[in-house]
Write an enzyme that holds these catalytic residues in place. Sequence first.
Site, PDB file in Angstrom:
ATOM      1  N   ARG A 240       0.842  -1.141   0.078  1.00  0.00           N
ATOM      2  CA  ARG A 240       0.004   0.065  -0.075  1.00  0.00           C
ATOM      3  C   ARG A 240       0.953   1.143  -0.001  1.00  0.00           C
ATOM      4  NH1 ARG A 240      -3.490  -2.551  -1.379  1.00  0.00           N
ATOM      5  NH2 ARG A 240      -5.621  -3.132  -0.500  1.00  0.00           N
ATOM      6  N   GLU A 269      -3.216   7.618  -4.727  1.00  0.00           N
ATOM      7  CA  GLU A 269      -3.650   6.955  -5.843  1.00  0.00           C
ATOM      8  C   GLU A 269      -5.019   7.739  -6.303  1.00  0.00           C
ATOM      9  OE1 GLU A 269      -4.142   2.890  -5.776  1.00  0.00           O
ATOM     10  OE2 GLU A 269      -1.896   2.657  -4.723  1.00  0.00           O
ATOM     11  N   HIS A 287      -1.441   0.100  -9.991  1.00  0.00           N
ATOM     12  CA  HIS A 287      -1.901  -0.779  -8.959  1.00  0.00           C
ATOM     13  C   HIS A 287      -2.775  -2.421  -9.499  1.00  0.00           C
ATOM     14  CE1 HIS A 287      -3.807  -1.102  -4.412  1.00  0.00           C
ATOM     15  NE2 HIS A 287      -3.570  -2.058  -4.909  1.00  0.00           N
TER      16      HIS A 287
HETATM   17  C1  DGY Z   1      -5.725  -5.752  -2.585  1.00  0.00           C
HETATM   18  O1  DGY Z   1      -6.606  -6.836  -2.582  1.00  0.00           O
HETATM   19  O2  DGY Z   1      -5.726  -5.437  -1.344  1.00  0.00           O
HETATM   20  C2  DGY Z   1      -5.010  -5.590  -3.634  1.00  0.00           C
HETATM   21  O3  DGY Z   1      -4.448  -4.392  -3.351  1.00  0.00           O
HETATM   22  C3  DGY Z   1      -5.736  -5.670  -4.734  1.00  0.00           C
HETATM   23  O4  DGY Z   1      -5.041  -5.488  -5.972  1.00  0.00           O
END
Ligand code: DGY
Length: 326
Positions: A240, A269, A287
């Site tokens: 993240r 983002e 992403h």
């Molecule tokens: C998640 O599932 O947390 C991912 O970031 C999606 O790609």
Amino acid sequence: MSDKPRIFLTRELPPKTMELLQDQSVLTMNHEDRYLTKQEIMNGIQGVDGLLCLLTDVIDDEILAANPALKVVANFAVGFNNVDVDAATARKIPVTNTPGVLTETTADMAFALLLDVARRVSEGDRFVRAKAWHGWGPLQFLGADVSHSTLGLIGLGRIGMSMVPRARGFSMNVLYWNRTRLAPSEEASLQVTYCELDELLQQSDFVSLHVAQNDETRYLLGKREFSLMKPEALLVNTARGPIVDEKALVSALQSGQIAGAGLDVYEREPLLESELYEMDNVVVAPHLGSGTIGTRTKMGNMAAENCLAACRGQLPPNLVNPQIYD
Ligand code: DGY
């Protein structure tokens, strides 16, 4: 009137999931290829049993208050930092996620970024497409060796763990830092070495992030941490964005404190720190961690099953706040 659960979906999901939802629920949804506003989500959940949402939907207490009869928030993601779980828990609303099914796919993406930034694939691609290449040269686009280098894994949960066999395939030496240390026998069988975070940063040629975003991991890597890394080190982030202080990352890249980065996630983002758009030693992906047809379909079906179960009054399989049943 149908006795099927009424579900609101914030954006179209893969076809098999859409079939499942259309068959098993009374579905209302956003048909446009864009994020919904907070107000649109609040309007959308009026009179429904379940909300099926995405990591881009910020689900806070105000949204939950818009439908006191809501029976579930089913997130289409393993990460659930976009949902105020405490607020949902206080309202006894189950929150679910999609663990497990995206593990290998996300580890593949982390490795793709690692290889790309190390071997300057995207940079070379831009060079060739710009018709700037006039033939092979012994000093062109020299990158970093991946084989026999040291990989530092920050977080050894499901995805971090999946990096280990990939790293072994490249004969890498693997260091890890995790909240809980593995038993010595597990470390020996996986051939991984535990390090404190600072030591891992000092020793690694590649640092790859695999922790969840929460209050403890926000800005886990900032100015001080980048100053500990090797000047030839490369950072990979498929976890993240807010785990990294993006401004500090830009400074570390500009000053040569670290050599490059492969990024799939960002602090704000879809915006990036403006300098990142221009840096040739940074690979930026939109992403895509779980972005394969197979994995997104599994995530969709899992989120749909979680949503349907909770709407029917059953225990949803992937509950992140089991304390609501205490
Ligand atoms: C998640 O599932 O947390 C991912 O970031 C999606 O790609």
